[in-house]
Design a protein around this motif. Structure first.
Motif, PDB file in Angstrom:
ATOM      1  N   GLU A 189     -24.082 -35.574  31.085  1.00 57.03           N
ATOM      2  CA  GLU A 189     -24.704 -34.339  31.560  1.00 57.03           C
ATOM      3  C   GLU A 189     -26.074 -34.085  30.937  1.00 57.03           C
ATOM      4  O   GLU A 189     -26.878 -33.328  31.482  1.00 57.03           O
ATOM      5  CB  GLU A 189     -23.776 -33.152  31.279  1.00 57.03           C
ATOM      6  N   ARG A 190     -26.357 -34.737  29.802  1.00 57.54           N
ATOM      7  CA  ARG A 190     -27.648 -34.536  29.141  1.00 57.54           C
ATOM      8  C   ARG A 190     -28.814 -35.045  29.970  1.00 57.54           C
ATOM      9  O   ARG A 190     -29.956 -34.598  29.775  1.00 57.54           O
ATOM     10  CB  ARG A 190     -27.645 -35.264  27.786  1.00 57.54           C
ATOM     11  N   ASP A 209     -21.018 -33.318  40.307  1.00 52.43           N
ATOM     12  CA  ASP A 209     -20.694 -31.890  40.431  1.00 52.43           C
ATOM     13  C   ASP A 209     -21.110 -31.339  41.787  1.00 52.43           C
ATOM     14  O   ASP A 209     -21.811 -30.326  41.895  1.00 52.43           O
ATOM     15  CB  ASP A 209     -21.374 -31.109  39.300  1.00 52.43           C
ATOM     16  N   ALA A 266     -26.203 -41.951  34.440  1.00 53.46           N
ATOM     17  CA  ALA A 266     -26.824 -40.837  35.153  1.00 53.46           C
ATOM     18  C   ALA A 266     -27.866 -41.302  36.151  1.00 53.46           C
ATOM     19  O   ALA A 266     -28.260 -40.534  37.044  1.00 53.46           O
ATOM     20  CB  ALA A 266     -27.466 -39.878  34.151  1.00 53.46           C
ATOM     21  N   LEU A 269     -29.078 -35.178  33.408  1.00 53.62           N
ATOM     22  CA  LEU A 269     -29.017 -34.730  34.798  1.00 53.62           C
ATOM     23  C   LEU A 269     -29.556 -33.302  34.904  1.00 53.62           C
ATOM     24  O   LEU A 269     -29.536 -32.546  33.930  1.00 53.62           O
ATOM     25  CB  LEU A 269     -27.567 -34.746  35.302  1.00 53.62           C
ATOM     26  N   ARG A 270     -29.993 -32.956  36.096  1.00 57.92           N
ATOM     27  CA  ARG A 270     -30.320 -31.553  36.367  1.00 57.92           C
ATOM     28  C   ARG A 270     -29.804 -31.196  37.758  1.00 57.92           C
ATOM     29  O   ARG A 270     -29.790 -32.021  38.683  1.00 57.92           O
ATOM     30  CB  ARG A 270     -31.823 -31.304  36.282  1.00 57.92           C
ATOM     31  N   PRO A 271     -29.363 -29.949  37.935  1.00 55.39           N
ATOM     32  CA  PRO A 271     -28.857 -29.553  39.252  1.00 55.39           C
ATOM     33  C   PRO A 271     -29.989 -29.210  40.220  1.00 55.39           C
ATOM     34  O   PRO A 271     -31.061 -28.750  39.812  1.00 55.39           O
ATOM     35  CB  PRO A 271     -28.018 -28.314  38.934  1.00 55.39           C
ATOM     36  N   SER A 322     -24.814 -43.666  28.761  1.00 55.85           N
ATOM     37  CA  SER A 322     -24.712 -42.427  29.536  1.00 55.85           C
ATOM     38  C   SER A 322     -25.977 -42.182  30.360  1.00 55.85           C
ATOM     39  O   SER A 322     -25.904 -41.668  31.488  1.00 55.85           O
ATOM     40  CB  SER A 322     -24.426 -41.243  28.608  1.00 55.85           C
ATOM     41  N   LYS A 365     -26.142 -32.861  41.157  1.00 55.11           N
ATOM     42  CA  LYS A 365     -27.003 -33.179  40.018  1.00 55.11           C
ATOM     43  C   LYS A 365     -27.714 -34.504  40.236  1.00 55.11           C
ATOM     44  O   LYS A 365     -27.115 -35.466  40.738  1.00 55.11           O
ATOM     45  CB  LYS A 365     -26.184 -33.213  38.723  1.00 55.11           C
ATOM     46  N   THR A 377     -18.699 -36.436  29.090  1.00 48.74           N
ATOM     47  CA  THR A 377     -19.672 -35.386  29.391  1.00 48.74           C
ATOM     48  C   THR A 377     -21.032 -35.640  28.756  1.00 48.74           C
ATOM     49  O   THR A 377     -21.973 -34.869  28.985  1.00 48.74           O
ATOM     50  CB  THR A 377     -19.143 -34.010  28.948  1.00 48.74           C
ATOM     51  N   PHE A 390     -19.083 -36.529  38.133  1.00 52.02           N
ATOM     52  CA  PHE A 390     -20.175 -36.057  37.287  1.00 52.02           C
ATOM     53  C   PHE A 390     -21.346 -35.497  38.096  1.00 52.02           C
ATOM     54  O   PHE A 390     -22.182 -34.745  37.573  1.00 52.02           O
ATOM     55  CB  PHE A 390     -20.677 -37.184  36.382  1.00 52.02           C
ATOM     56  N   ALA A 441     -24.827 -30.263  23.533  1.00 51.53           N
ATOM     57  CA  ALA A 441     -24.262 -31.412  24.230  1.00 51.53           C
ATOM     58  C   ALA A 441     -23.500 -32.321  23.276  1.00 51.53           C
ATOM     59  O   ALA A 441     -23.582 -32.196  22.047  1.00 51.53           O
ATOM     60  CB  ALA A 441     -25.369 -32.190  24.929  1.00 51.53           C
TER      61      ALA A 441
END
Length: 527
Positions: free
Chosen positions: A472-473, A106, A158, A475-477, A154, A127, A469, A104, A463
């Motif tokens: 993913e809400r 990524d 994260a 997280l930020r890259p 979730s 992320k 998945t 996750f 989302a």
């Protein structure tokens, strides 16, 4: 003086106990600031996986009191809530597995290539957690979509601390579950304030406006969710607001399917639309059926199989349901082959079935009310004269969590000469986040491929709130360019010391000796 928070029995409408007090603005500020301090310890990926597993263990160990509290506050029943607790524990452990695996994050590494035109610098991306997440608990799932539910699980996976705004329909259950999560945190070496609970309507607004809250997850009504969504967008620094709001969940029954199994479809529809007294977010609220004898047979099976009276989550919802049925039944051309009984001293309701010609929904007007969710055990059968009429109605259906097709054997196999199955699949896909064929939408499996979301007003983002998945809400890259190796986070180093799956120079790479169990608690994992 802060207002008291009472636990209420929906079967009687009587107060059970005083549970807490509504959080003042100062109390919300203290809660968020306390959670904010947990960000550093929660960056340890091993510890947060351990937290999620310990939370599942404690929830199961305290299952009796948890389920008893939840049943006393929601009237959903011991069997249903026992299953929901098992789902919630499974969900927590699934996110722990996700944390261990690490995909996750990524991780992507593109080494410098001066031979490209233009030359490419060294770039490394992964992320990172956003920060404190506000979670707004749902009324209809006091465990799986509440304090220990998917939004909380979730967000913790994260690496985000959580402040949960308890739902007023189950405050005692919320307090018990929050205590278990906080205990799990301390037992795994994390601050108790990794999870904080607040109560009160005003607290919900104060929470989404707090400058240290970085994102929010909500499950509830369109009205409540939209108010919070607008507040999140109006902040000096707007934040992501992942809201699950209202959903019609249309079902399309073809003429050929009704000819083959009208009784079976009608009985299945009855079970789906009355499950949990019709209080599932994916309850089928609109059913497109063929006008004629096959549709009549389906309707007869539906009304015969609809279950008896049930208790709704609270009296306010019950009153809104009954008022909604009355308003819809009074529209021109709407028939009510089954109306809800209001029995047991005003504490229960029965199921309702309404029918209308699909042509009345072809253009905007008063019948648009039938295209809005009515929370409770009711569905609307729209009689379609032909395929064109059904297509015109589908074009007016708002965004929805699910869409269901009931097809014949030939349509399912793609062997019908008209190719109707494929055409219908293409027609409903733009409407929904999940398409169900020859089944029913109630029951959302927790699985990596699951998507529980949909176009607005079903949700406020693209989302999912169920499945892997969902992480993913929160997280930020972030990408690092030409960063000296000694300064890079461990996740982005060439040696891959944390043994993470990643893509290097465009190719997927599984690390040698990859540990399925992930890093042990206490192993540092990044910024």
């Amino acid at each position: 003086m802060a207002a008291p928070v009472w636990s209420v029995d929906p079967r009687t409408g009587k107060r059970r106990e005083r549970v807490a007090v509504e959080a003042t603005a100062d109390a919300v500020d203290a809660a968020v600031r306390a959670a904010h301090t947990a960000r550093g310890p929660l960056a340890d990926r091993g510890r947060r996986a351990a937290l999620l597993r310990r939370a599942a263990d404690l929830l199961e160990a305290d299952a009796g009191p948890v389920v008893a509290d939840a049943d006393a506050e929601t009237a959903l029943g011991i069997p249903r809530l026992t299953g929901e607790l098992a789902r919630t524990a499974y969900q927590l452990r699934s996110f722990a597995d996700l944390v261990d695996e690490g995909a996750f994050l990524d991780v992507r590494i593109d080494h410098a290539d001066p031979g490209l035109a233009p030359p490419r610098p060294d770039l490394r991306r992964y992320k990172i957690p956003l920060g404190v997440v506000a979670v707004y608990a749902a009324s209809n799932f006091p465990l799986a979509f509440s304090v220990p539910g998917g939004d909380t699980a979730s967000a913790l996976a994260a690496g985000c601390p959580v402040v949960v705004k308890a739902h007023p329909d189950h405050p005692a259950t919320s307090e018990r579950c929050a205590a278990l999560l906080r205990r799990a945190a301390t037992e795994t070496g994390l601050p108790a304030d990794t999870v904080v609970l607040v109560h009160g309507f005003r607290a919900g607004l104060d929470l989404v406006r707090h400058p240290l809250v970085t994102a929010a997850g909500f499950t509830g009504s369109i009205r409540g969710g939209r108010a919070l969504y607008d507040a999140a967008a109006a902040r000096p620094h707007p934040i992501p607001f992942h809201g699950e709001l209202g959903s019609l969940n249309p079902v399309v029954v073809t003429e050929a399917a009704a000819a083959e199994r009208a009784d079976e479809i009608g009985t299945g529809l009855a079970g789906s639309m009355t499950l949990g007294t019709g209080q599932f977010c994916v309850k089928p609220g609109l059913v497109l059926v063929p006008d004629g004898p096959h549709g009549d047979r389906l309707l007869a099976a539906l009304t015969a199989a609809a279950t008896g009276p049930g208790v709704m989550l609270d009296h306010r919802m019950r009153d809104a349901f009954l008022a909604g049925i009355r308003e819809r039944a009074q529209l021109p051309g709407v028939q009510a082959p089954l109306l809800p009984s209001a029995e047991d001293g005003g504490h229960t309701v029965g199921a309702a079935v309404l029918t209308v010609d699909a042509a009345r929904l072809a253009a905007p007007g008063p019948h648009d009310l039938l295209l809005e969710e009515c929370f409770g055990p009711v569905t609307v059968l729209a009689r379609c004269a032909d395929e064109d009429e059904a297509a015109a109605l589908l074009a007016r259906v708002p965004g929805t969590l699910s869409a269901t097709l009931q097809l014949s054997a030939a349509e399912s196999a793609g062997t019908d000469p008209a190719g109707r199955g494929a055409r219908l699949l293409a027609a409903v896909t733009p409407l929904a986040g999940r398409v169900v064929v020859n089944g029913w939408p109630t029951g959302v499996a927790v699985a990596p491929a699951q998507h529980h979301g949909g176009p607005y007003p079903a949700t406020t983002s693209t989302a999912t709130s169920v499945g892997a998945t969902a992480v993913e809400r929160w997280l930020r890259p972030v990408a690092y360019q030409d960063t000296p190796p000694a300064l890079l986070p461990p996740e982005l180093r060439d040696a891959n010391p944390l043994e993470l799956p990643r893509r290097v120079d465009g190719r997927a790479e599984e690390p040698r000796g990859h540990r399925a169990g992930g890093p042990p608690a206490g192993e540092g994992t990044g910024p």
